[in-house]
Design a protein around this motif. Sequence first.
Motif, PDB file in Angstrom:
ATOM      1  N   PRO A  74       0.971  -1.114  -0.042  1.00 51.22           N
ATOM      2  CA  PRO A  74       0.019  -0.239  -0.091  1.00 51.22           C
ATOM      3  C   PRO A  74       0.728   1.326  -0.110  1.00 51.22           C
ATOM      4  CG  PRO A  74      -1.187  -1.625   1.559  1.00 51.22           C
ATOM      5  CD  PRO A  74       0.484  -2.138   1.059  1.00 51.22           C
ATOM      6  N   ASP A 123      -7.851  -1.611   4.607  1.00 53.72           N
ATOM      7  CA  ASP A 123      -8.802  -2.235   3.563  1.00 53.72           C
ATOM      8  C   ASP A 123      -8.343  -3.881   3.509  1.00 53.72           C
ATOM      9  OD1 ASP A 123      -9.854   0.086   3.182  1.00 53.72           O
ATOM     10  OD2 ASP A 123      -8.578   0.507   1.333  1.00 53.72           O
ATOM     11  N   TRP A 142       1.902   2.954  -3.388  1.00 53.84           N
ATOM     12  CA  TRP A 142       0.639   3.680  -4.262  1.00 53.84           C
ATOM     13  C   TRP A 142       1.037   5.254  -4.049  1.00 53.84           C
ATOM     14  CZ3 TRP A 142      -3.142   2.269  -7.315  1.00 53.84           C
ATOM     15  CH2 TRP A 142      -4.347   3.176  -7.527  1.00 53.84           C
ATOM     16  N   ASN A 162      -6.645   7.488  -1.926  1.00 55.28           N
ATOM     17  CA  ASN A 162      -7.199   7.385  -3.421  1.00 55.28           C
ATOM     18  C   ASN A 162      -7.255   5.959  -3.864  1.00 55.28           C
ATOM     19  OD1 ASN A 162      -8.025   7.589  -6.149  1.00 55.28           O
ATOM     20  ND2 ASN A 162      -6.198   8.807  -6.861  1.00 55.28           N
ATOM     21  N   ARG A 163      -8.518   5.642  -4.012  1.00 53.94           N
ATOM     22  CA  ARG A 163      -8.397   4.031  -4.135  1.00 53.94           C
ATOM     23  C   ARG A 163      -8.427   3.524  -5.623  1.00 53.94           C
ATOM     24  NH1 ARG A 163      -9.625   5.128   1.347  1.00 53.94           N
ATOM     25  NH2 ARG A 163      -9.562   3.480   2.506  1.00 53.94           N
ATOM     26  N   PHE A 177      -6.504  -0.808  -8.496  1.00 54.33           N
ATOM     27  CA  PHE A 177      -7.294  -0.675  -7.628  1.00 54.33           C
ATOM     28  C   PHE A 177      -6.307  -0.704  -6.232  1.00 54.33           C
ATOM     29  CE2 PHE A 177     -10.158  -1.987 -10.648  1.00 54.33           C
ATOM     30  CZ  PHE A 177     -11.130  -1.045 -10.655  1.00 54.33           C
ATOM     31  N   HIS A 178      -6.394   0.318  -5.378  1.00 56.59           N
ATOM     32  CA  HIS A 178      -5.396   0.364  -4.305  1.00 56.59           C
ATOM     33  C   HIS A 178      -6.310   0.159  -3.104  1.00 56.59           C
ATOM     34  CE1 HIS A 178      -2.895   2.424  -1.115  1.00 56.59           C
ATOM     35  NE2 HIS A 178      -3.692   2.886  -0.781  1.00 56.59           N
ATOM     36  N   ARG A 179      -5.714  -0.768  -1.968  1.00 61.66           N
ATOM     37  CA  ARG A 179      -6.145  -0.843  -0.862  1.00 61.66           C
ATOM     38  C   ARG A 179      -5.126  -0.412   0.270  1.00 61.66           C
ATOM     39  NH1 ARG A 179      -8.286  -4.558  -5.191  1.00 61.66           N
ATOM     40  NH2 ARG A 179     -10.496  -3.763  -4.864  1.00 61.66           N
ATOM     41  N   THR A 180      -5.565   0.158   1.399  1.00 60.65           N
ATOM     42  CA  THR A 180      -4.972   0.362   2.383  1.00 60.65           C
ATOM     43  C   THR A 180      -4.559  -0.717   3.326  1.00 60.65           C
ATOM     44  OG1 THR A 180      -6.765   0.960   3.896  1.00 60.65           O
ATOM     45  CG2 THR A 180      -5.907   2.803   2.432  1.00 60.65           C
TER      46      THR A 180
END
Length: 243
Positions: free
Chosen positions: A148, A191, A151, A168-169, A185-188
């Motif tokens: 993460p 997440d 990103w 920002n996902r 797609f981004h995940r923290t």
Amino acid sequence: MTSPSHANQAYWDSDAANYHAEHPDYLSSFYWCPEMLHEDQAHLLGDVSASSVLEIGCGSAPCTEWLQSRAHFATGFDISRGMLNHAAPGLPLTQADALSLPYATGSFDAAFSAFGAFPFLANLDLALGEVSRVLKPSGRFVLSANHPMRWIFPDDPTDLTAGISYFNRAYVEQDRDGNLTYAEFHRTIADWFKALQGEGPYLIEDIIEPEWPRELTTTWGQWSPQRGEIFPGTIIFVCRNSR
């Protein structure tokens, strides 16, 4: 509007030859990440000699190929026919979408994804649920993906200036008519935890952030020795199916 699955299928079909030309070493065996952590060294899947193993988003399936002589049975799937066409002849591979797996419930002892499929899926929960469904109870699931933290940095592997919001996902590209041509797609960290264990079907047993090896001088896309020296580029979740 074009779905992320269809957009990314078309993207990887068109980029397959270029991708293989750029990353021959990485695609030569079972490496978990651009840091070149090999399964023979990491043993993240454990002893698979009596196991049926599924690779998710296998691309040209170098990992599945490596497992052929080590697992009881190993197979993989990818959404891109272009990527699958680069696989070694004779491998038991399938073209499929991670959102709808063509396998019976409880078919596999273990499943894994080495930078495959998950960064390109808008519906992460559905995909993780499908993997859980085809896994046996307590089956192992190992997932490596973009860390993460990566990103927030631009694509230039020499740029160490963070300038993109961690919250920002999604990143998407469109053609002139507004049709989706690429989606990521981004995940923290939060997440990922919620999707896997907090509200998801897994128990997280370990989280690994591979360090960049000092002897590795290769720049791999957005991954580079300069970046690897100061922050992680990969995160690996080692999980058990809790269903």
